[in-house]
Write an enzyme that holds these catalytic residues in place. Structure first.
Site, PDB file in Angstrom:
ATOM      1  N   ARG A 166       5.463   5.443   0.589  1.00 27.21           N
ATOM      2  CA  ARG A 166       5.292   3.996   0.793  1.00 27.21           C
ATOM      3  C   ARG A 166       6.607   3.263   0.702  1.00 27.21           C
ATOM      4  O   ARG A 166       6.844   2.291   1.407  1.00 27.21           O
ATOM      5  CB  ARG A 166       4.310   3.474  -0.260  1.00 27.21           C
ATOM      6  CG  ARG A 166       4.187   1.972  -0.317  1.00 27.21           C
ATOM      7  CD  ARG A 166       3.079   1.551  -1.263  1.00 27.21           C
ATOM      8  NE  ARG A 166       1.806   2.087  -0.829  1.00 27.21           N
ATOM      9  CZ  ARG A 166       0.797   2.402  -1.665  1.00 27.21           C
ATOM     10  NH1 ARG A 166       0.943   2.238  -2.964  1.00 27.21           N
ATOM     11  NH2 ARG A 166      -0.326   2.870  -1.196  1.00 27.21           N
ATOM     12  N   TYR A 167       7.457   3.680  -0.200  1.00 24.02           N
ATOM     13  CA  TYR A 167       8.741   3.020  -0.413  1.00 24.02           C
ATOM     14  C   TYR A 167       9.841   3.873   0.212  1.00 24.02           C
ATOM     15  O   TYR A 167       9.671   5.077   0.397  1.00 24.02           O
ATOM     16  CB  TYR A 167       9.007   2.896  -1.912  1.00 24.02           C
ATOM     17  CG  TYR A 167       7.982   2.080  -2.676  1.00 24.02           C
ATOM     18  CD1 TYR A 167       7.956   0.690  -2.559  1.00 24.02           C
ATOM     19  CD2 TYR A 167       7.064   2.695  -3.524  1.00 24.02           C
ATOM     20  CE1 TYR A 167       7.039  -0.061  -3.283  1.00 24.02           C
ATOM     21  CE2 TYR A 167       6.148   1.940  -4.254  1.00 24.02           C
ATOM     22  CZ  TYR A 167       6.137   0.570  -4.129  1.00 24.02           C
ATOM     23  OH  TYR A 167       5.237  -0.169  -4.845  1.00 24.02           O
ATOM     24  N   ARG A 170      11.377   6.911  -2.421  1.00 23.28           N
ATOM     25  CA  ARG A 170      10.588   7.723  -3.361  1.00 23.28           C
ATOM     26  C   ARG A 170       9.195   8.008  -2.816  1.00 23.28           C
ATOM     27  O   ARG A 170       8.657   7.235  -2.030  1.00 23.28           O
ATOM     28  CB  ARG A 170      10.501   7.045  -4.733  1.00 23.28           C
ATOM     29  CG  ARG A 170       9.942   5.638  -4.716  1.00 23.28           C
ATOM     30  CD  ARG A 170      10.460   4.877  -5.945  1.00 23.28           C
ATOM     31  NE  ARG A 170       9.854   3.559  -6.108  1.00 23.28           N
ATOM     32  CZ  ARG A 170      10.228   2.480  -5.428  1.00 23.28           C
ATOM     33  NH1 ARG A 170      11.142   2.564  -4.488  1.00 23.28           N
ATOM     34  NH2 ARG A 170       9.652   1.317  -5.666  1.00 23.28           N
ATOM     35  N   CYS A 179      -8.565  16.291 -13.221  1.00 24.09           N
ATOM     36  CA  CYS A 179      -8.203  15.647 -14.484  1.00 24.09           C
ATOM     37  C   CYS A 179      -9.098  16.234 -15.571  1.00 24.09           C
ATOM     38  O   CYS A 179     -10.212  16.659 -15.302  1.00 24.09           O
ATOM     39  CB  CYS A 179      -8.450  14.140 -14.455  1.00 24.09           C
ATOM     40  SG  CYS A 179      -7.184  13.194 -13.597  1.00 24.09           S
ATOM     41  N   CYS A 183     -11.234   8.608 -15.706  1.00 23.61           N
ATOM     42  CA  CYS A 183     -11.343   7.186 -16.016  1.00 23.61           C
ATOM     43  C   CYS A 183     -12.232   6.563 -14.946  1.00 23.61           C
ATOM     44  O   CYS A 183     -12.062   6.830 -13.760  1.00 23.61           O
ATOM     45  CB  CYS A 183      -9.965   6.527 -15.960  1.00 23.61           C
ATOM     46  SG  CYS A 183      -8.744   7.334 -17.007  1.00 23.61           S
ATOM     47  N   CYS A 186     -10.566   4.642 -11.941  1.00 20.89           N
ATOM     48  CA  CYS A 186      -9.432   5.349 -11.333  1.00 20.89           C
ATOM     49  C   CYS A 186      -9.117   4.846  -9.933  1.00 20.89           C
ATOM     50  O   CYS A 186      -9.986   4.755  -9.079  1.00 20.89           O
ATOM     51  CB  CYS A 186      -9.723   6.844 -11.270  1.00 20.89           C
ATOM     52  SG  CYS A 186      -8.374   7.777 -10.510  1.00 20.89           S
ATOM     53  N   ARG A 188      -7.610   6.408  -7.773  1.00 23.78           N
ATOM     54  CA  ARG A 188      -7.795   7.512  -6.835  1.00 23.78           C
ATOM     55  C   ARG A 188      -9.196   8.130  -6.955  1.00 23.78           C
ATOM     56  O   ARG A 188      -9.375   9.325  -6.743  1.00 23.78           O
ATOM     57  CB  ARG A 188      -6.688   8.544  -7.052  1.00 23.78           C
ATOM     58  CG  ARG A 188      -5.962   8.890  -5.772  1.00 23.78           C
ATOM     59  CD  ARG A 188      -4.548   9.363  -6.009  1.00 23.78           C
ATOM     60  NE  ARG A 188      -3.615   8.271  -5.988  1.00 23.78           N
ATOM     61  CZ  ARG A 188      -2.677   8.067  -6.907  1.00 23.78           C
ATOM     62  NH1 ARG A 188      -2.557   8.857  -7.929  1.00 23.78           N
ATOM     63  NH2 ARG A 188      -1.865   7.039  -6.793  1.00 23.78           N
ATOM     64  N   ASP A 347      -7.318  -2.086  -9.620  1.00 26.36           N
ATOM     65  CA  ASP A 347      -7.454  -1.973  -8.163  1.00 26.36           C
ATOM     66  C   ASP A 347      -8.918  -2.153  -7.745  1.00 26.36           C
ATOM     67  O   ASP A 347      -9.824  -1.672  -8.427  1.00 26.36           O
ATOM     68  CB  ASP A 347      -6.968  -0.595  -7.694  1.00 26.36           C
ATOM     69  CG  ASP A 347      -5.466  -0.452  -7.804  1.00 26.36           C
ATOM     70  OD1 ASP A 347      -4.762  -1.466  -7.621  1.00 26.36           O
ATOM     71  OD2 ASP A 347      -4.983   0.672  -8.073  1.00 26.36           O
ATOM     72  N   ASP A 384      -1.050  -3.846  -7.287  1.00 22.25           N
ATOM     73  CA  ASP A 384      -0.737  -2.935  -6.201  1.00 22.25           C
ATOM     74  C   ASP A 384      -1.454  -3.532  -4.991  1.00 22.25           C
ATOM     75  O   ASP A 384      -2.685  -3.594  -4.953  1.00 22.25           O
ATOM     76  CB  ASP A 384      -1.231  -1.517  -6.532  1.00 22.25           C
ATOM     77  CG  ASP A 384      -0.234  -0.458  -6.062  1.00 22.25           C
ATOM     78  OD1 ASP A 384       0.447  -0.713  -5.050  1.00 22.25           O
ATOM     79  OD2 ASP A 384      -0.147   0.599  -6.707  1.00 22.25           O
ATOM     80  N   LYS A 391       3.573  -2.264  -5.111  1.00 22.03           N
ATOM     81  CA  LYS A 391       3.398  -3.045  -6.328  1.00 22.03           C
ATOM     82  C   LYS A 391       4.134  -4.370  -6.214  1.00 22.03           C
ATOM     83  O   LYS A 391       5.309  -4.401  -5.851  1.00 22.03           O
ATOM     84  CB  LYS A 391       3.929  -2.242  -7.518  1.00 22.03           C
ATOM     85  CG  LYS A 391       3.136  -0.971  -7.751  1.00 22.03           C
ATOM     86  CD  LYS A 391       3.784  -0.102  -8.811  1.00 22.03           C
ATOM     87  CE  LYS A 391       3.088   1.231  -8.943  1.00 22.03           C
ATOM     88  NZ  LYS A 391       3.407   2.166  -7.827  1.00 22.03           N
TER      89      LYS A 391
END
Ligand SMILES: *Cc1c(COP(=O)(O)O)cnc(C)c1O
Length: 422
Positions: A166-167, A170, A179, A183, A186, A188, A347, A384, A391
């Protein structure tokens, strides 16, 4: 050079997913572990010196009498013994009707909670912050306007599977979709804990190839899923391959492992990680109660290995959306050498409205923190941007005006000051 073949957690813990469009009693049990996949006891982890007696000790003695302290402290056991459906969970705590709904659909990760993490809230009320963050409720089934399965459009910015670029300088490397504990909010949710695996040697090779071919990438953020649920060998393999790429300057790992299985942070893992400096770790913390003696020990071992530690926290309604709760968390993190990095607005994933606060609330909280406590303890509050904008730091209103002559500033107490801009 001979590179060892990585061992993937998905190969150890087989996940069987219930079908997504039927509502049977099978669904309510959630996915099951394959009992054939037991690990040999030789994998007992060396994390053998528990710091102090804490809630987990009482919990173990009450519910896991036959499990020795050494077994309990084995992170692979913690993963195998995860609580993965409401039926099992109700052995340890009294579930509310809204926590007993039949799981259906593909929006959310399955339920999974390590025994260790459960020990932190098994005696608490339904509105307990830790319980709310990992025990599914019926609210998850309510999708509201503006929500989406992939609000950040990660799929659209993925040149090869498992890479989000995206950037300019990086990338995000999604090393696994697994996981130890899921959570409920999440970002994702669409991929984690799902059969659509992000891991596998071929996928990793493709992702590495992409990074190698794009010389502007100087920072690789390894996330998932939780990369620290992979075995040492797999982590070492990946880090070594990334380090071999000349233009990659820094490596980062995003993880919640020190919070949900602190037993995973072994002396061996630390020794392995410190070979790949500069390596940073971003740890997902939600609440000050997660800083148990076990987690503090894990974090201290990582810091002693020279790994700069940052935290990422999601602002969550009824969980941590008040100044006192966040102040306590951030100060405690700083004391543990963890620098609060980002506070995220939640999100808008499908079924997240019960977790999301108004942005005004976040701004208010940030204003009550900034200036009042050490700057090091104050993270950047970000959204985000839906659609893949990245972000965006939220303006806290400290610059009242800027002209060619002067800048009018508002300080943390609300007083105004003039900076000569000539
Ligand atoms: C968050 C994020 C990063 C890292 O951003 P920093 O602000 O440098 O921490 C990189 N790529 C993607 C896709 C991200 O979401």
């Amino acid at each position: 050079m001979v590179t060892p073949r990585p061992i993937f957690m998905e190969e150890i813990v087989k996940v069987k997913r219930p079908s997504t469009n039927t509502l049977s009693s099978e669904d309510s049990k959630g996915p099951l572990l394959d009992p054939k996949e037991e690990e040999p006891p030789s994998l007992l982890c060396p994390y053998a010196n528990p710091v102090e007696l804490s809630s987990q000790e009482e919990f173990r003695k009450r519910f896991f009498k036959d499990i020795s302290p050494a077994m309990w402290d084995d992170w692979r056991w913690q993963i195998r013994a995860r609580i993965r459906n409401q039926q099992t969970l109700s052995r340890y705590l009294k579930l509310e009707p809204e926590e007993l709904y039949t799981w259906k659909g593909d929006w959310h990760p399955p339920m999974a909670i390590t025994p260790y993490y459960l020990s932190l809230f098994y005696e608490k009320a339904p509105d307990d912050p830790l319980r709310r963050s990992v025990v599914p409720t019926i609210d998850e089934l309510v999708a509201t306007e503006g929500e989406a399965q992939d609000p950040l459009m990660e799929e659209g910015q993925s040149p090869v599977p498992g890479i989000v670029h995206r950037y300019p300088d990086r990338v995000l490397f999604l090393a696994t979709s697994f996981c130890s504990t899921y959570c409920r909010y999440c970002t994702r949710s669409r991929v984690v804990g799902k059969a659509k695996r992000l891991v596998g040697r071929k996928r990793w090779e493709l992702a590495l190839e992409y990074i190698k071919n794009n010389r502007q990438i100087r920072d690789v953020l390894i996330s998932g899923g939780d990369p620290l649920t992979l075995g040492d060998e797999a982590i070492g393999w990946l880090l070594q391959r990334l380090r071999a790429i000349k233009h990659v300057e820094i490596l980062r790992i995003g993880t919640k492992v020190p919070v949900v299985i602190p037993q995973r942070i072994t002396a061996d893992l630390c020794k392995l990680l410190k070979r790949y400096h500069p390596l940073f770790l971003s740890i997902h913390f939600t609440h000050v109660r997660e800083l148990t003696p076990e987690t503090e020990k894990a974090v201290s071992m990582l810091a002693d290995s020279g790994i700069p530690l940052g935290s990422q926290t999601v602002l969550l309604k009824g969980i941590n959306d008040n100044t006192e709760a966040l102040k306590a968390l951030f100060l405690r993190l700083l004391k543990n050498r963890v620098r609060p990095y980002y506070l995220y607005q939640c999100d808008p994933i499908l079924g997240s409205s019960h977790f999301r606060t108004k942005v005004q609330r976040g701004i208010q909280i940030m204003k009550e923190l900034r200036g009042f406590i050490s700057g090091y303890a104050v993270p950047t509050y970000v959204i985000d941007a839906p659609g893949g904008g990245g972000k965006v730091a939220i303006d806290l209103g400290s610059v009242l005006s800027i002209t060619e002559e002067k800048v009018i500033l508002k300080n943390y107490q609300g007083r105004e000051f003039v900076y000569p801009n000539g």
